[in-house]
Design a protein around this motif. Sequence first.
Motif, PDB file in Angstrom:
ATOM      1  N   VAL A 176      17.039 -27.119  62.913  1.00 35.62           N
ATOM      2  CA  VAL A 176      16.011 -26.098  62.741  1.00 35.62           C
ATOM      3  C   VAL A 176      16.700 -24.731  62.672  1.00 35.62           C
ATOM      4  O   VAL A 176      17.176 -24.213  63.693  1.00 35.62           O
ATOM      5  CB  VAL A 176      14.984 -26.130  63.887  1.00 35.62           C
ATOM      6  CG1 VAL A 176      13.895 -25.087  63.654  1.00 35.62           C
ATOM      7  CG2 VAL A 176      14.380 -27.529  64.018  1.00 35.62           C
ATOM      8  N   GLY A 179      16.194 -21.828  65.217  1.00 37.94           N
ATOM      9  CA  GLY A 179      15.395 -22.331  66.329  1.00 37.94           C
ATOM     10  C   GLY A 179      16.090 -22.167  67.666  1.00 37.94           C
ATOM     11  O   GLY A 179      17.306 -22.336  67.773  1.00 37.94           O
ATOM     12  N   ARG A 185      10.394 -19.723  68.599  1.00 41.21           N
ATOM     13  CA  ARG A 185      10.451 -19.352  67.188  1.00 41.21           C
ATOM     14  C   ARG A 185       9.921 -20.522  66.361  1.00 41.21           C
ATOM     15  O   ARG A 185      10.273 -21.675  66.605  1.00 41.21           O
ATOM     16  CB  ARG A 185      11.883 -19.017  66.767  1.00 41.21           C
ATOM     17  CG  ARG A 185      12.458 -17.786  67.457  1.00 41.21           C
ATOM     18  CD  ARG A 185      13.858 -17.476  66.927  1.00 41.21           C
ATOM     19  NE  ARG A 185      14.420 -16.280  67.550  1.00 41.21           N
ATOM     20  CZ  ARG A 185      15.119 -16.290  68.689  1.00 41.21           C
ATOM     21  NH1 ARG A 185      15.344 -17.436  69.319  1.00 41.21           N
ATOM     22  NH2 ARG A 185      15.604 -15.170  69.198  1.00 41.21           N
ATOM     23  N   GLN A 186       9.057 -20.238  65.425  1.00 43.92           N
ATOM     24  CA  GLN A 186       8.470 -21.270  64.576  1.00 43.92           C
ATOM     25  C   GLN A 186       7.747 -22.330  65.409  1.00 43.92           C
ATOM     26  O   GLN A 186       7.799 -23.529  65.120  1.00 43.92           O
ATOM     27  CB  GLN A 186       9.546 -21.955  63.717  1.00 43.92           C
ATOM     28  CG  GLN A 186      10.468 -21.001  62.969  1.00 43.92           C
ATOM     29  CD  GLN A 186      11.648 -21.729  62.358  1.00 43.92           C
ATOM     30  OE1 GLN A 186      11.495 -22.742  61.688  1.00 43.92           O
ATOM     31  NE2 GLN A 186      12.842 -21.205  62.592  1.00 43.92           N
ATOM     32  N   SER A 188       4.649 -23.286  65.853  1.00 43.46           N
ATOM     33  CA  SER A 188       3.671 -24.157  65.215  1.00 43.46           C
ATOM     34  C   SER A 188       4.349 -25.206  64.344  1.00 43.46           C
ATOM     35  O   SER A 188       3.845 -26.328  64.188  1.00 43.46           O
ATOM     36  CB  SER A 188       2.676 -23.339  64.382  1.00 43.46           C
ATOM     37  OG  SER A 188       3.339 -22.627  63.360  1.00 43.46           O
ATOM     38  N   GLN A 189       5.510 -24.845  63.786  1.00 41.45           N
ATOM     39  CA  GLN A 189       6.232 -25.803  62.959  1.00 41.45           C
ATOM     40  C   GLN A 189       6.797 -26.934  63.812  1.00 41.45           C
ATOM     41  O   GLN A 189       6.784 -28.101  63.415  1.00 41.45           O
ATOM     42  CB  GLN A 189       7.349 -25.083  62.193  1.00 41.45           C
ATOM     43  CG  GLN A 189       7.976 -25.934  61.105  1.00 41.45           C
ATOM     44  CD  GLN A 189       9.414 -26.313  61.427  1.00 41.45           C
ATOM     45  OE1 GLN A 189       9.790 -26.410  62.589  1.00 41.45           O
ATOM     46  NE2 GLN A 189      10.194 -26.546  60.405  1.00 41.45           N
ATOM     47  N   TRP A 190       7.293 -26.610  64.996  1.00 43.92           N
ATOM     48  CA  TRP A 190       7.756 -27.644  65.926  1.00 43.92           C
ATOM     49  C   TRP A 190       6.607 -28.598  66.242  1.00 43.92           C
ATOM     50  O   TRP A 190       6.762 -29.824  66.213  1.00 43.92           O
ATOM     51  CB  TRP A 190       8.263 -27.022  67.218  1.00 43.92           C
ATOM     52  CG  TRP A 190       9.629 -26.400  67.167  1.00 43.92           C
ATOM     53  CD1 TRP A 190       9.929 -25.092  66.901  1.00 43.92           C
ATOM     54  CD2 TRP A 190      10.886 -27.038  67.413  1.00 43.92           C
ATOM     55  NE1 TRP A 190      11.281 -24.886  66.967  1.00 43.92           N
ATOM     56  CE2 TRP A 190      11.891 -26.061  67.288  1.00 43.92           C
ATOM     57  CE3 TRP A 190      11.247 -28.343  67.747  1.00 43.92           C
ATOM     58  CZ2 TRP A 190      13.243 -26.358  67.473  1.00 43.92           C
ATOM     59  CZ3 TRP A 190      12.595 -28.646  67.940  1.00 43.92           C
ATOM     60  CH2 TRP A 190      13.578 -27.652  67.788  1.00 43.92           C
ATOM     61  N   ARG A 193       5.373 -30.603  62.798  1.00 45.01           N
ATOM     62  CA  ARG A 193       6.350 -31.561  62.278  1.00 45.01           C
ATOM     63  C   ARG A 193       6.472 -32.765  63.206  1.00 45.01           C
ATOM     64  O   ARG A 193       6.517 -33.914  62.764  1.00 45.01           O
ATOM     65  CB  ARG A 193       7.705 -30.870  62.103  1.00 45.01           C
ATOM     66  CG  ARG A 193       8.868 -31.816  61.827  1.00 45.01           C
ATOM     67  CD  ARG A 193       8.693 -32.593  60.540  1.00 45.01           C
ATOM     68  NE  ARG A 193       9.820 -33.480  60.321  1.00 45.01           N
ATOM     69  CZ  ARG A 193       9.725 -34.731  59.881  1.00 45.01           C
ATOM     70  NH1 ARG A 193       8.530 -35.253  59.618  1.00 45.01           N
ATOM     71  NH2 ARG A 193      10.801 -35.462  59.694  1.00 45.01           N
TER      72      ARG A 193
END
Length: 205
Positions: A176, A179, A185-186, A188-190, A193
């Motif tokens: 990432v 990350g 950081r990010q 919502s992506q963690w 996914r």
Amino acid sequence: MPAQLTWPVEPDGPSAVVLVLHGGRDRSQAPVREWQTAVLRMRPFAGALADASDGRIAVAAIRYAVRGWNGAAASPLRDTELALEQVTGRHPDLPLGLLGHSMGGRVALQLGGDERVRAIAALAPWVEPQDPVRSHPGLHVLIRHGTRDRMTSPKRSKAYAEALAARGVDVTYESVSGGDHAMLRQASQWHQRTADYLVRQLLTD
């Protein structure tokens, strides 16, 4: 206080179940409290799993008795082994996934030999060189690690993924970019996914 198992998401008639495992410390006999950061950061994953599965996945969460791994005692591993008995007793024969962060990721990977576990998502896992590589036929593993993680080692995570792959395990390693260990950081992506991966592995025959 003993370890506690809760059910943040438990729909009627679920098709699969995921056990969420929080992080901790190298050594500590201090009790785990529900308001501690390691516990709180895992809560959004329950909602992400519920949304991604359209309510078909039940989500259990363990709160370990103490905060530390504690050497040979492997305190959270023992707690989780007992929790797995409770989870499978409550929802027998359902596909089972483990979702762990940091120390929880180490726990999840060390349970990779348990044939009840179909899928593992290990996020910024704490991996030590002496950790045995555990797997079984049919296991699916996702390991994600941020490039800016200074708490646990991306290199060790990647090496563990490569060792699993050498055993024939269906393993995905994702680096990432930018990350951090806390997954702030990010964020919502963690969440998304990880949820998407577990849904695909647990709800697809």
